[in-house]
Design a protein around this motif. Structure first.
Motif, PDB file in Angstrom:
ATOM      1  N   ASP A   1      23.559 -13.896  23.609  1.00  0.00           N
ATOM      2  CA  ASP A   1      22.963 -12.586  23.285  1.00  0.00           C
ATOM      3  C   ASP A   1      21.442 -12.681  23.181  1.00  0.00           C
ATOM      4  OD1 ASP A   1      25.627 -11.614  20.959  1.00  0.00           O
ATOM      5  OD2 ASP A   1      25.504 -11.774  23.158  1.00  0.00           O
ATOM      6  N   THR A   2      20.960 -13.837  22.748  1.00  0.00           N
ATOM      7  CA  THR A   2      19.500 -13.986  22.571  1.00  0.00           C
ATOM      8  C   THR A   2      18.782 -14.088  23.917  1.00  0.00           C
ATOM      9  OG1 THR A   2      19.958 -16.361  22.433  1.00  0.00           O
ATOM     10  CG2 THR A   2      19.686 -15.152  20.337  1.00  0.00           C
ATOM     11  N   VAL A   3      19.555 -14.356  24.955  1.00  0.00           N
ATOM     12  CA  VAL A   3      18.953 -14.518  26.295  1.00  0.00           C
ATOM     13  C   VAL A   3      19.221 -13.290  27.169  1.00  0.00           C
ATOM     14  CG1 VAL A   3      19.104 -15.907  28.442  1.00  0.00           C
ATOM     15  CG2 VAL A   3      19.221 -17.029  26.188  1.00  0.00           C
ATOM     16  N   ARG A   4      20.395 -12.666  26.914  1.00  0.00           N
ATOM     17  CA  ARG A   4      20.920 -11.629  27.809  1.00  0.00           C
ATOM     18  C   ARG A   4      20.422 -10.248  27.393  1.00  0.00           C
ATOM     19  NH1 ARG A   4      26.040 -11.984  26.355  1.00  0.00           N
ATOM     20  NH2 ARG A   4      26.395  -9.834  25.706  1.00  0.00           N
ATOM     21  N   HIS A   5      19.951  -9.482  28.363  1.00  0.00           N
ATOM     22  CA  HIS A   5      19.569  -8.076  28.102  1.00  0.00           C
ATOM     23  C   HIS A   5      20.442  -7.183  28.975  1.00  0.00           C
ATOM     24  CE1 HIS A   5      15.970  -9.247  25.858  1.00  0.00           C
ATOM     25  NE2 HIS A   5      15.848 -10.217  26.748  1.00  0.00           N
ATOM     26  N   GLU A   6      21.109  -6.199  28.354  1.00  0.00           N
ATOM     27  CA  GLU A   6      21.981  -5.304  29.113  1.00  0.00           C
ATOM     28  C   GLU A   6      21.401  -3.894  29.088  1.00  0.00           C
ATOM     29  OE1 GLU A   6      25.976  -5.788  27.675  1.00  0.00           O
ATOM     30  OE2 GLU A   6      26.120  -7.820  28.512  1.00  0.00           O
ATOM     31  N   TYR A   7      21.331  -3.282  30.262  1.00  0.00           N
ATOM     32  CA  TYR A   7      20.794  -1.925  30.403  1.00  0.00           C
ATOM     33  C   TYR A   7      21.927  -1.030  30.880  1.00  0.00           C
ATOM     34  CZ  TYR A   7      16.470  -4.649  30.522  1.00  0.00           C
ATOM     35  OH  TYR A   7      15.452  -5.533  30.220  1.00  0.00           O
ATOM     36  N   GLU A   8      22.163   0.085  30.211  1.00  0.00           N
ATOM     37  CA  GLU A   8      23.289   0.942  30.594  1.00  0.00           C
ATOM     38  C   GLU A   8      22.913   2.417  30.501  1.00  0.00           C
ATOM     39  OE1 GLU A   8      26.992   0.726  28.258  1.00  0.00           O
ATOM     40  OE2 GLU A   8      28.070   0.939  30.151  1.00  0.00           O
ATOM     41  N   LYS A   9      23.390   3.176  31.470  1.00  0.00           N
ATOM     42  CA  LYS A   9      23.216   4.622  31.440  1.00  0.00           C
ATOM     43  C   LYS A   9      24.584   5.233  31.726  1.00  0.00           C
ATOM     44  CE  LYS A   9      20.288   8.300  33.412  1.00  0.00           C
ATOM     45  NZ  LYS A   9      19.570   8.550  32.151  1.00  0.00           N
ATOM     46  N   VAL A  10      25.185   5.910  30.747  1.00  0.00           N
ATOM     47  CA  VAL A  10      26.504   6.510  30.912  1.00  0.00           C
ATOM     48  C   VAL A  10      26.324   8.000  31.189  1.00  0.00           C
ATOM     49  CG1 VAL A  10      28.742   6.961  29.831  1.00  0.00           C
ATOM     50  CG2 VAL A  10      27.524   4.817  29.342  1.00  0.00           C
ATOM     51  N   LEU A  11      26.888   8.466  32.295  1.00  0.00           N
ATOM     52  CA  LEU A  11      26.722   9.878  32.675  1.00  0.00           C
ATOM     53  C   LEU A  11      27.878  10.694  32.083  1.00  0.00           C
ATOM     54  CD1 LEU A  11      25.647   9.355  36.398  1.00  0.00           C
ATOM     55  CD2 LEU A  11      24.185   9.801  34.404  1.00  0.00           C
ATOM     56  N   PRO A  12      27.622  11.971  31.730  1.00  0.00           N
ATOM     57  CA  PRO A  12      28.652  12.809  31.082  1.00  0.00           C
ATOM     58  C   PRO A  12      29.629  13.404  32.087  1.00  0.00           C
ATOM     59  CG  PRO A  12      26.616  14.034  31.240  1.00  0.00           C
ATOM     60  CD  PRO A  12      26.324  12.675  31.826  1.00  0.00           C
ATOM     61  N   ALA A  13      30.226  12.567  32.900  1.00  0.00           N
ATOM     62  CA  ALA A  13      31.224  13.043  33.879  1.00  0.00           C
ATOM     63  C   ALA A  13      31.954  11.825  34.431  1.00  0.00           C
ATOM     64  CB  ALA A  13      30.530  13.808  35.013  1.00  0.00           C
ATOM     65  N   ALA A  14      33.012  12.074  35.176  1.00  0.00           N
ATOM     66  CA  ALA A  14      33.765  10.988  35.828  1.00  0.00           C
ATOM     67  C   ALA A  14      34.265  11.507  37.177  1.00  0.00           C
ATOM     68  CB  ALA A  14      34.942  10.561  34.944  1.00  0.00           C
ATOM     69  N   TRP A  15      34.885  10.643  37.934  1.00  0.00           N
ATOM     70  CA  TRP A  15      35.509  11.044  39.207  1.00  0.00           C
ATOM     71  C   TRP A  15      37.021  10.879  39.072  1.00  0.00           C
ATOM     72  CZ3 TRP A  15      33.043   8.754  44.284  1.00  0.00           C
ATOM     73  CH2 TRP A  15      31.754   9.270  44.428  1.00  0.00           C
ATOM     74  N   LEU A  16      37.730  11.903  39.520  1.00  0.00           N
ATOM     75  CA  LEU A  16      39.184  11.797  39.652  1.00  0.00           C
ATOM     76  C   LEU A  16      39.466  11.572  41.138  1.00  0.00           C
ATOM     77  CD1 LEU A  16      42.138  12.173  38.637  1.00  0.00           C
ATOM     78  CD2 LEU A  16      41.848  14.610  39.105  1.00  0.00           C
ATOM     79  N   GLY A  17      40.049  10.417  41.454  1.00  0.00           N
ATOM     80  CA  GLY A  17      40.302  10.071  42.854  1.00  0.00           C
ATOM     81  C   GLY A  17      41.783  10.164  43.192  1.00  0.00           C
ATOM     82  N   VAL A  18      42.064  10.645  44.402  1.00  0.00           N
ATOM     83  CA  VAL A  18      43.452  10.757  44.882  1.00  0.00           C
ATOM     84  C   VAL A  18      43.552  10.130  46.264  1.00  0.00           C
ATOM     85  CG1 VAL A  18      45.001  12.489  45.941  1.00  0.00           C
ATOM     86  CG2 VAL A  18      44.274  12.751  43.566  1.00  0.00           C
ATOM     87  N   LEU A  19      44.616   9.367  46.466  1.00  0.00           N
ATOM     88  CA  LEU A  19      44.923   8.820  47.794  1.00  0.00           C
ATOM     89  C   LEU A  19      46.149   9.584  48.284  1.00  0.00           C
ATOM     90  CD1 LEU A  19      43.691   6.408  49.419  1.00  0.00           C
ATOM     91  CD2 LEU A  19      45.514   4.976  48.485  1.00  0.00           C
ATOM     92  N   SER A  20      46.105  10.110  49.530  1.00  0.00           N
ATOM     93  CA  SER A  20      47.287  10.838  50.030  1.00  0.00           C
ATOM     94  C   SER A  20      47.523  10.499  51.497  1.00  0.00           C
ATOM     95  CB  SER A  20      47.064  12.359  49.900  1.00  0.00           C
ATOM     96  OG  SER A  20      45.960  12.749  50.702  1.00  0.00           O
ATOM     97  N   GLN A  21      48.786  10.419  51.861  1.00  0.00           N
ATOM     98  CA  GLN A  21      49.118  10.091  53.265  1.00  0.00           C
ATOM     99  C   GLN A  21      49.017  11.361  54.101  1.00  0.00           C
ATOM    100  OE1 GLN A  21      52.764   8.024  52.297  1.00  0.00           O
ATOM    101  NE2 GLN A  21      51.890   6.059  52.968  1.00  0.00           N
ATOM    102  N   THR A  22      47.796  11.824  54.249  1.00  0.00           N
ATOM    103  CA  THR A  22      47.510  13.059  54.997  1.00  0.00           C
ATOM    104  C   THR A  22      46.327  12.766  55.928  1.00  0.00           C
ATOM    105  OG1 THR A  22      45.967  13.677  53.240  1.00  0.00           O
ATOM    106  CG2 THR A  22      48.219  14.581  53.101  1.00  0.00           C
ATOM    107  N   SER A  23      46.226  13.585  56.974  1.00  0.00           N
ATOM    108  CA  SER A  23      45.102  13.358  57.901  1.00  0.00           C
ATOM    109  C   SER A  23      43.815  13.873  57.250  1.00  0.00           C
ATOM    110  CB  SER A  23      45.366  14.099  59.217  1.00  0.00           C
ATOM    111  OG  SER A  23      45.657  15.449  58.940  1.00  0.00           O
ATOM    112  N   PRO A  24      42.724  13.111  57.388  1.00  0.00           N
ATOM    113  CA  PRO A  24      41.446  13.517  56.775  1.00  0.00           C
ATOM    114  C   PRO A  24      40.999  14.888  57.277  1.00  0.00           C
ATOM    115  CG  PRO A  24      41.339  11.250  57.587  1.00  0.00           C
ATOM    116  CD  PRO A  24      42.629  11.835  58.093  1.00  0.00           C
ATOM    117  N   VAL A  25      40.301  15.602  56.393  1.00  0.00           N
ATOM    118  CA  VAL A  25      39.902  16.988  56.713  1.00  0.00           C
ATOM    119  C   VAL A  25      38.773  17.018  57.743  1.00  0.00           C
ATOM    120  CG1 VAL A  25      38.129  17.204  54.908  1.00  0.00           C
ATOM    121  CG2 VAL A  25      39.473  19.223  55.597  1.00  0.00           C
ATOM    122  N   HIS A  26      38.059  15.887  57.888  1.00  0.00           N
ATOM    123  CA  HIS A  26      36.927  15.831  58.836  1.00  0.00           C
ATOM    124  C   HIS A  26      36.787  14.373  59.294  1.00  0.00           C
ATOM    125  CE1 HIS A  26      33.336  17.257  60.749  1.00  0.00           C
ATOM    126  NE2 HIS A  26      32.489  16.562  59.995  1.00  0.00           N
TER     127      HIS A  26
END
Ligand code: FAS
Ligand code: PHB
Length: 390
Positions: free
Chosen positions: A171-196
């Motif tokens: 901890d005395t050597v390590r510096h951690e930088y973090e930025k947490v955004l107020p949102a997330a991604w909901l991801g879906v995989l589907s066996q369908t042909s891509p829209v584009h």
């Protein structure tokens, strides 16, 4: 047990490093906490930079990728009113390749088995010792073999955000930088042909959406959701209905929907650990940095670290030269911060966040118009996306 390089973590970073070291005749052992099946079950990333495809080729694992990956010369951006295209090939002279991380990791594992690479699964309670010495060692336990130890010249921490390597740096050597955004991604995989045939990044007033794919009959879609949402909070119907409301009408009209075969929530955050080395311990990939997936950089950034570390280790074993190893962290961090910058810029451009004022929304609209209308802005975005920003 003894080896030259102990690699902690059997994800894409660890396997790619193991294969590249093997190509150079450098003995190494991969230690993975989970089983092969669990590792290969992770869906995750989908876009590879041209340079990363070449690196996977150098590792001897690109045959299926070159056969099945979809080459994308550009992408569509939807600003909520109209859609425009960024022409990667025309602007940056490079394309990107759509090939799922699941397939890539499988290819890396298959190649690793072909060459008789050493990987130990179910390595639990792993700890790294004497990283500051010239003979560090790793201990772990496994049901099959009990308490184990591996001595090495170097330890590569490729064990992701939740791994043990980063926390081995005091901890005395390590510096951690973090930025947490107020949102997330909901991801879906589907066996369908891509829209584009190319990706669609949508900045709608209802929130961000992304239309991606894995191949001609496997689509990957994301919608921005509340940071605390769980995948089970969203039915397939609710997902598809929201996605249609966020993408351009012409695509919503022809969207092929179907049952989700995978559904997961990814938090939006940026994280950097400094330094990325301590003694003979070197961090690669998610063990050292995390970016929001908007810029499709997570996996590519991990591969860039692996390229640098494998070159530095090859230099050391070939000639005793240590400059690559000594400069690893500074080089990797300079790149990581540029990748964080691009990923956060692209995320801010396309997402709606709680608390945005009308002033903020007008600025966002102006930024999107700037990207649509100005070649200089498109050049910066395109070069960053295809991987020139290093
Ligand atoms: P990984 O986390 O993939 O692998 C680390 C490995 O180390 C794992 O197999 C883990 O089991 C193992 N491990 C952990 N602790 C250990 C220990 N103590 N001992 C031994 N082994 C240990 N990137 C994109 O570009 N686009 C995306 O859409 C995208 N989506 C993502 C979704 C999710 C849910 C997550 C978590 C990440 C996503 N990413 C995405 C980023 C992702 O692709 C990472 O950048 C990529 O997996 C990095 O690979 P690794 O550095 O190998 O880390
Ligand atoms: C994906 O296909 O999973 C993907 C593509 C582009 C991104 C993020 C994820 O920016």
């Amino acid at each position: 047990m003894r080896t030259k390089v102990a690699i902690i973590g059997g994800g894409p970073s660890g396997l790619l490093l193991s294969l590249l070291l093997h190509q150079a005749g450098i003995d190494n052992v991969v230690l993975e906490r989970k089983t092969r099946e669990v590792v290969l079950g992770r869906v995750r990333a989908g876009v590879l930079e041209e340079g990363v495809v070449a690196l996977i080729g150098a590792a001897g694992a690109s045959d299926l990728l070159r056969k099945h990956a979809l080459r994308h010369d550009g992408t569509v951006i939807y600003d909520g009113t109209s859609a425009f295209r960024i022409d990667f090939a025309g602007i940056s002279g490079q394309s990107v390749f759509v090939y799922g991380q699941q397939d890539l990791t499988r290819d890396l594992y298959d190649r690793h088995a072909e060459i008789g690479g050493q990987i130990i699964f179910n390595a639990e309670n792993l700890a790294i010792h004497d990283a500051k010495s010239d003979s560090p060692f790793v201990t772990w336990t496994s049901e099959a073999q009990g308490a184990m130890q591996l001595r090495a010249d170097f330890v590569a921490g490729c064990d992701g955000f939740h791994g043990v390597s980063r926390r081995t740096i005091p901890d005395t050597v390590r510096h951690e930088y973090e930025k947490v955004l107020p949102a997330a991604w909901l991801g879906v995989l589907s066996q369908t042909s891509p829209v584009h045939h190319e990706l669609i990044y949508a900045a709608s007033a209802r929130g961000f959406a992304l239309c991606s794919m894995r191949h001609h009959n496997l689509s990957r879609y994301y919608i921005q959701c509340v940071a605390t949402d769980l995948a089970e909070d969203w039915s397939d119907e609710a997902f598809w209905s929201e996605l249609k409301r966020r993408i351009p009408g012409e695509f919503a009209a022809k969207l092929v929907t179907g049952p989700s075969i995978e559904k997961s929530v990814v938090p939006l955050r940026a994280f950097v650990c400094e330094p990325m080395q301590w003694g003979r311990l070197f961090l690669c990939g998610d063990a050292a940095h995390i970016v929001p997936p908007t810029g499709a950089k997570g996996l590519n950034a991990a591969a860039a670290d692996v390229a640098d570390l494998s070159m530095a280790l090859c230099q050391f074993y070939a000639s005793g030269e240590q400059s690559g190893l000594e400069g690893y962290s500074a080089t990797a961090l300079a790149r990581a911060w540029k990748i964080v910058r691009f990923s956060l810029w692209f995320t801010g451009l396309l997402h709606r966040f709680p608390g945005q004022s009308p002033f903020d929304l007008n600025l966002q609209r102006a930024d999107l118009a700037q990207l649509r209308d100005h070649a200089a802005m498109q050049k910066i975005m395109s070069d960053s996306y295809v991987g020139f920003v290093r």
